[in-house]
Design an enzyme around this catalytic site. Structure first.
Site, PDB file in Angstrom:
ATOM      1  N   CYS A 532       0.827  -1.215   0.000  1.00  0.00           N
ATOM      2  CA  CYS A 532       0.000   0.000   0.000  1.00  0.00           C
ATOM      3  C   CYS A 532       0.863   1.268   0.000  1.00  0.00           C
ATOM      4  CB  CYS A 532      -0.989  -0.019   1.158  1.00  0.00           C
ATOM      5  SG  CYS A 532      -2.354   1.161   0.940  1.00  0.00           S
ATOM      6  N   HIS A 624      -4.627  -4.657   0.144  1.00  0.00           N
ATOM      7  CA  HIS A 624      -4.332  -5.236   1.452  1.00  0.00           C
ATOM      8  C   HIS A 624      -4.670  -6.716   1.408  1.00  0.00           C
ATOM      9  CE1 HIS A 624      -3.483  -1.622   3.967  1.00  0.00           C
ATOM     10  NE2 HIS A 624      -4.100  -1.024   2.961  1.00  0.00           N
ATOM     11  N   GLU A 626      -4.137  -8.858   3.531  1.00  0.00           N
ATOM     12  CA  GLU A 626      -4.556  -9.322   4.851  1.00  0.00           C
ATOM     13  C   GLU A 626      -6.006  -8.983   5.170  1.00  0.00           C
ATOM     14  OE1 GLU A 626      -2.971  -5.159   5.201  1.00  0.00           O
ATOM     15  OE2 GLU A 626      -2.511  -6.968   4.068  1.00  0.00           O
TER      16      GLU A 626
END
Length: 646
Positions: A532, A624, A626
């Site tokens: 990011c 992202h 995650e």
């Protein structure tokens, strides 16, 4: 979480005796589904830090404590907050008894307490202007995905505070429903009475539970129907708002639970005037409950995300301190193992009375889709639940069926269509976070390898670290300020993390340090994965231009082509790196950073927005992996780590 397995019985006159003593301190609690009023009384102790909450007597005997934790306590984590001096107030419980609910309600006062000069401290138009500024100046500048800004309903009260507390407590029991805790906490000079729908965190038998609630359906006149609820459940804004707070609470769960946390749901939280959507998160932890509470201060549903920046945004846009609003009421109860269980609802939908002034704080979650006057309406709806119950405004109308056509009471969640709509949300989410994660996975492709994750003030890094450990890596998280050249050079793999802000901001020490981390790894040809914000920094370093997005991608799910493989990924970005549409590679001569070699580019074919980069010894991703929004996150993370380590 349930209460103690056995409480000494008591009669309702105990409550009257406590209320009659101006020096006494006590709390009344009815937990969700409970059939008794729990009465807690004891001495007061105000302490400075969560670690100072006295969970043992002088001889080491465990004691029960109810703590009112103010919002200013976030300073323990180094976060910004207006400091109003609100104390971390502890009721050292020496008596904890139960009064049958019907008996207690019948004995409590019921006369409406008159209010004077009642109204919001901020006019509707003024609050709408704040909403516009937060969307433009904060979300629009990459400061975060969502923020909660409050306003207060205030009034004068010319009544005995203790009688007011008992009156409002009874009113909430009779006229509000669906609360996790309905409570009154009465201490000399201060009263808090509320019906909180949301359990922030609990810990029992080694299991930590969090309950993110977001998305607010304000019941129309005449009551909620399946049709009106279905329209709400189909709203992209409301759905993404819930997903974003689940992501934020998973960051906290990953910090305190060895197994990262598993989500179940979604469910409905049905109340008198509002219905919310919610998930439940569970994981296992051996931490002291005070440490669990510290690491989870405070719920993103009442602050925003990322958490640290949300606190700074709140300080910029709220003109007065929060007091106890968005803090927690934390009950620490001794357990059979010699430790303490924790039950901590969020202090929302709560009325505070001090020095003859009533205050009911309420907030709305502001996201990129927010309509200013829609958020104004949400604050009215949230305040109405408390104000209607205590008789400050007309109460919600209950439609009673004709005797000839009796209709059994039925929850909206029991409707088959509603249940289907709710369940359909999970099809978008990452299976990783919806399954048990205890124990080692069958495949650990990077067993024996080591990684350092550099945290740029977004605790997505805790989720990322958990996933990397699941892949076999030995992982350490290092704050950006501690990412010294020696630490960066010694790491086998550096995962340079996400964070808020403009990657072009030359005045930010945090972004300057993240640049140093990325540049050092590239220059040393050492394995690097950039995520990011760090992906944008890496892009800039090798000569790919940066630009703000026309519309922020905060909480957006996209399916993109990452080097020949489609992946469903969650995005939280306001800025992007961008190439000419159709460009898929930079040759060594086209890169700004000498020695990196050729760079592969995965970008949107129409806009040129770069989703990922990879070259010799490095890889980066804008999304992202995650996030719960990254359905293909684990597969993609494994691919990129494998490339960086190769």
């Amino acid at each position: 979480m349930t209460g103690p397995t056995a409480l000494a019985p008591a009669s309702a006159d105990l409550i009257a005796r406590l209320a009659a003593d101006p020096a006494s301190s006590f709390a009344l609690i009815v937990r969700e589904g409970g059939d008794a009023v729990e009465v807690l009384s004891g001495a007061l102790s105000d302490v400075e830090l969560l670690g100072d909450i006295p969970l043992q007597d002088a001889d080491g005997t465990p004691r029960e404590v109810l703590a009112l934790v103010p919002y200013r306590q976030v300073r323990e984590r180094g976060f910004a907050a207006h400091d109003d001096g609100a104390p971390l107030r502890c009721l050292l419980v020496d008596t904890h008894v139960a009064v049958p609910l019907d008996e207690a309600v019948a004995a409590l006062p019921s006369e409406t307490i008159p209010l004077a000069d009642a109204g919001f401290d901020l006019a509707d138009a003024e609050y709408a202007d704040i909403v516009r500024r937060v969307i433009a100046d904060e979300i629009g500048q990459g400061e975060g995905a969502n923020f909660v800004i409050r306003r207060d309903y205030v009034a004068g009260v010319d009544a005995d505070p203790r009688m007011a507390a008992l009156t409002w407590f009874r009113a909430l029991l009779e006229h509000e429903r669906g609360a996790y805790w309905t409570f009154a906490v009465v201490t000399p000079g201060h009263v808090a009475v509320g019906a909180s729908p949301e359990a922030h965190v609990s810990a029992r038998d080694g299991v930590v539970t969090m309950n993110p609630i977001s998305g607010t359906f304000r019941h129309p006149a005449g009551g909620a129907t399946v049709e009106t609820l279905a329209e709400f459940l189909s709203s992209t804004k409301e759905t993404e708002e819930l997903f974003m707070v689940v992501d934020e609470e998973l960051k906290m769960m990953s910090a305190v639970c060895s197994d990262g946390g598993r989500i179940t749901g979604p469910h409905l939280k049905e109340m008198s005037r509002l219905t919310h959507t919610e998930y439940v998160l569970r994981g296992r932890s051996r931490l002291d409950p005070r440490d669990i509470l510290r690491e989870t201060m405070f719920a993103p549903t009442v602050t925003g995300s990322p958490m640290q920046n949300a606190c700074a945004v709140i300080q910029r846009h709220e003109r007065t301190p929060r007091g106890y609003y968005s803090g927690v009421a934390a009950l620490f109860t001794p357990n059979a193992e010699g430790g303490h269980d924790l039950d901590a609802p969020i202090l929302i939908r709560t009325a505070y009375l001090e020095d003859g002034r009533l205050r009911v704080p309420v907030g709305a979650t502001l996201v990129r889709h927010s309509d200013p006057y829609g958020e104004v309406s949400e604050t009215h709806g949230k305040a109405a639940g408390v104000l209607g119950a205590i008789g400050a405004i007309p109460r919600a109308i209950t439609i009673v069926p004709d005797d000839d056509e009796p209709a059994p009471a039925r929850r909206l969640a029991d409707d088959e269509g509603v249940a289907t709509l709710l369940a359909s949300r999970n099809a978008r989410l990452a299976p990783f976070w919806m399954q048990e994660q205890a124990g080692a996975p069958d495949a650990r492709p990077f067993a024996g390898r080591r990684a350092v994750v550099v945290d740029a003030e977004d605790r997505f890094t805790t989720m990322l670290a958990h996933q990397l450990r699941h892949l076999g890596l030995d992982v350490e998280i290092v704050h950006w300020s501690d990412a010294s050249p020696a630490v960066v050079d010694a790491a086998e793999l550096i995962v340079s993390g996400p964070g808020p802000g403009d990657p072009r901001d030359e005045a930010s020490p945090r972004i300057a340090r993240m640049r140093e981390v990325v540049h050092a790894r590239l220059a040393g040809h050492r394995p690097l994965l950039a995520v990011c914000l760090s992906h944008q920094i890496l892009s800039d370093r090798i000569g790919v231009s940066l630009a703000p997005l026309a519309s922020p991608h905060q909480g957006l799910q996209l399916t993109v082509d990452l080097f020949g493989e489609d992946a469903s990924i969650g995005f939280y970005n306001t800025f992007t790196s961008r190439v000419t549409p159709g460009v898929t590679q930079l040759t060594p001569s086209e890169t700004r950073c000498g020695g990196v070699g050729a760079v592969e580019i995965a970008a949107d074919p129409a806009t040129g927005d770069v989703y990922a980069l990879r070259g010799a010894g490095f890889a980066s991703v804008q999304g992202h992996l995650e996030s719960i929004l990254s359905r293909d996150g684990m597969r993609t993370l494994e691919r990129l780590v494998a490339h960086a380590l190769a």
